[in-house]
Scaffold this motif. Structure first.
Motif, short mmCIF file in Angstrom:
data_model
loop_
_atom_site.label_atom_id
_atom_site.label_comp_id
_atom_site.label_asym_id
_atom_site.label_seq_id
_atom_site.Cartn_x
_atom_site.Cartn_y
_atom_site.Cartn_z
N GLN A 239 0.83 -1.21 0.00
CA GLN A 239 0.00 0.00 0.00
C GLN A 239 0.87 1.26 0.00
N ALA A 240 1.92 1.24 0.83
CA ALA A 240 2.80 2.40 0.90
C ALA A 240 3.52 2.61 -0.42
N GLU A 241 3.93 1.54 -1.07
CA GLU A 241 4.62 1.65 -2.36
C GLU A 241 3.68 2.20 -3.42
N ALA A 242 2.40 1.80 -3.39
CA ALA A 242 1.43 2.32 -4.36
C ALA A 242 1.19 3.82 -4.14
N LYS B 280 7.86 17.62 -0.50
CA LYS B 280 7.81 17.13 0.88
C LYS B 280 6.93 15.88 0.99
N GLU B 281 5.80 15.88 0.28
CA GLU B 281 4.93 14.70 0.30
C GLU B 281 5.65 13.49 -0.30
N ARG B 282 6.43 13.74 -1.37
CA ARG B 282 7.19 12.63 -1.98
C ARG B 282 8.21 12.05 -1.01
N ASP B 283 8.92 12.94 -0.32
CA ASP B 283 9.93 12.46 0.63
C ASP B 283 9.29 11.68 1.76
N ALA B 284 8.13 12.14 2.23
CA ALA B 284 7.43 11.45 3.32
C ALA B 284 6.96 10.06 2.86
N GLN C 264 8.33 8.20 0.49
CA GLN C 264 9.50 7.33 0.37
C GLN C 264 9.98 6.83 1.73
N SER C 265 9.90 7.73 2.73
CA SER C 265 10.29 7.34 4.09
C SER C 265 9.34 6.28 4.64
N LEU C 266 8.07 6.43 4.31
CA LEU C 266 7.09 5.44 4.77
C LEU C 266 7.35 4.08 4.10
N VAL C 267 7.71 4.10 2.82
CA VAL C 267 8.02 2.85 2.13
C VAL C 267 9.21 2.16 2.78
N SER C 268 10.23 2.95 3.10
CA SER C 268 11.42 2.38 3.75
C SER C 268 11.04 1.76 5.10
N SER C 269 10.17 2.45 5.84
CA SER C 269 9.73 1.94 7.14
C SER C 269 8.94 0.64 6.98
N ARG C 270 8.06 0.61 5.97
CA ARG C 270 7.27 -0.61 5.73
C ARG C 270 8.16 -1.78 5.30
N LYS C 271 9.21 -1.50 4.50
CA LYS C 271 10.13 -2.57 4.10
C LYS C 271 10.88 -3.13 5.31
N ALA C 272 11.30 -2.23 6.20
CA ALA C 272 11.99 -2.68 7.42
C ALA C 272 11.07 -3.54 8.28
#
Length: 361
Positions: free
Chosen positions: A107-110, A142-146, A148-156
Motif C-alpha cells: 500500500q505504501a509503495e502504491a 515534501k509529500e514525496r519524501d514522506a 519514500q520514508s514510509l516505504v522504507s519503514s514498511r520494508k523494514a
C-alpha cells in the motif's frame, strides 16, 4: 671254520661301531645383521568413532519415537517427533504478521508511486513561468519524501516480520529431532507422552557410529618411540576366535600417561561385517622394531647351560665355543651379542655335545 666266522662277526661289529660313532656332517649358517620386526600382544579397547546423546532443543511432549535400540539411521533422519501446540500458534501468528507487513508495504509503495507521479508533473510544469504556485512544488516534494520514508519503514517492518517467522519455523523444526551422523541407536530413554524440557541435558536416545571404530591402544613407554602413522596392525577379539582384523594407526597422542607410563595411540578400524562392537577389549599384535641393526642367528644355534650361553663357530676346522648374550626372538631367529660379527659362520644345530676343539666334518 668256526673261528673264521667268529672273527668275521667281530670285524663287522667293530666296523659298524666306527660308522655309528662318526660325527654327522655339521651344517653352518651365516650370522645376519638387520633391523627385525616382531609383534607383542597389547590390550586395547574399541570405541565408536562418533557418539552423541540425542537431546531435544525445545520443550514438548513426545509424539512419536521412530527408532529403537539397534536401529541403523542416516544423517538427517527424523528420530523423534515432539508436540508443542503453542509453538505452532507462534508460527501461525508470525505468518499473519508477515502477510500484514507485506500488505502495508504494498500500500505504501502504491501511494508513493502516485505521489512521485504528481511531483514529476508539477516539476515539469514549473519550467513554464506562472504555470503553478511557487510553494506548490515545494509541498509536493515534501509529500514525496514522506512517502519514500514510509516505504522504507514498511520494508523494514516486512524484513523484521520475515525474520520472526524464520525463527518461529526454525524453533518449530526442532520438534523433529534428527540424527547428526550415520550410526546405530544403542540406547533409548523415552516413550510417547513424556514431557521433555529442551536444553536440560536429558538424553532421548544414544547414537554411536559403529561402522567406523576407534581402536585405542596404550603403548608402553619402551615401544612408544617407534610408532608410525599409517602402519597397519592386526588385532583379535575373543568373540571371533581365529579371525584376524586389521586397523591403521591414525592418531598418536604424543604424551605419556604419568601413572601407567603408556602413550595412547588410536587406530581406525572399519566394522564392515558388523562383528565388532564398541566396548570390546581386543588383543593387538603390536609391531616392534629395533632402533639399530641386530645380529641374528637361528634359535637352534644358541646353547644355554647352567654355566654359560654360547654359539659354536668353526676355527681351523674345529669347533670353537663363543660366549654370547641372548636377546629377543624374531620368529625362528634370535638376537645375540658377543665376539661375533655379520657374515661369520655358526653351527645351525648346536649342542654342548659338540665339545670345544672337536673336528668339524
Amino acid at each position: 671254520m668256526h673261528n673264521h666266522k667268529k672273527i668275521l662277526l667281530i670285524a663287522l661289529a667293530i666296523c659298524g661301531q666306527v660308522i655309528a660313532q662318526s660325527p654327522a656332517r655339521v651344517e653352518l649358517v651365516a650370522v645376519e645383521s638387520r633391523n627385525p620386526t616382531r609383534t607383542i600382544a597389547l590390550p586395547a579397547e574399541l570405541a565408536p568413532y562418533l557418539q552423541a546423546d540425542i537431546e531435544a532443543r525445545v520443550p514438548g511432549y513426545i509424539e512419536q519415537v521412530l527408532v529403537d535400540r539397534g536401529s541403523r539411521v542416516r544423517r538427517g533422519q527424523v528420530l523423534v517427533e515432539l508436540s508443542a501446540p503453542e509453538m505452532k500458534a507462534q508460527t501461525a501468528a508470525a505468518e499473519a504478521n508477515l502477510h500484514q507487513a507485506e500488505a502495508d508495504q504494498s500500500q505504501a509503495e502504491a501511494q508513493a508511486a502516485g505521489i512521485e507521479s504528481t511531483f514529476a508533473r508539477l516539476q515539469e510544469a514549473s519550467k513554464t513561468p506562472g504555470a503553478i504556485a511557487g510553494n506548490e512544488l515545494v509541498q509536493s516534494e515534501k509529500e514525496r519524501d514522506a512517502a519514500q520514508s514510509l516505504v522504507s519503514s514498511r520494508k523494514a517492518a516486512t524484513r523484521a516480520a520475515s525474520e520472526r517467522l524464520r525463527v518461529a519455523k526454525e524453533m518449530e523444526g526442532y520438534l523433529r529431532v534428527t540424527a547428526p551422523f550415520d550410526g546405530t541407536i544403542t540406547d533409548r530413554f523415552v516413550h510417547p507422552g513424556i514431557l521433555v524440557q529442551g536444553g536440560t541435558h536429558t538424553p532421548l536416545l544414544k547414537l554411536q557410529q559403529t561402522a567406523h571404530l576407534r581402536l585405542t591402544v596404550p603403548v608402553p613407554e619402551s615401544y612408544a618411540g617407534h610408532v608410525v602413522s599409517g602402519t597397519p596392525v592386526n588385532f583379535h577379539v575373543s568373540s571371533q576366535p581365529g579371525k584376524t582384523y586389521s586397523a591403521k594407526i591414525a592418531r598418536i597422542s604424543g604424551a605419556l600417561d604419568a601413572q601407567s607410563r603408556t602413550m595412547t595411540v588410536e587406530l581406525d578400524a572399519y566394522n564392515k561385517d558388523g562383528s565388532l562392537a564398541p566396548g570390546m577389549y581386543p588383543t593387538v599384535d603390536w609391531p616392534v622394531s629395533s632402533a639399530e641393526p641386530l645380529l641374528l642367528v637361528p634359535a637352534t644355534s644358541v646353547v644355554s647351560t647352567t654355566e654359560r650361553t654360547f654359539i659354536i663357530t668353526p676355527l681351523n676346522g674345529h669347533a670353537h665355543w663363543v660366549n654370547v648374550r641372548k636377546g629377543a626372538a624374531f620368529g625362528d631367529q634370535v638376537a645375540i651379542r658377543g665376539e661375533i660379527k655379520q657374515g661369520d659362520k655358526v653351527v645351525k644345530r648346536a649342542s654342548d655335545d659338540l665339545r670345544e676343539g672337536t673336528p668339524l666334518p
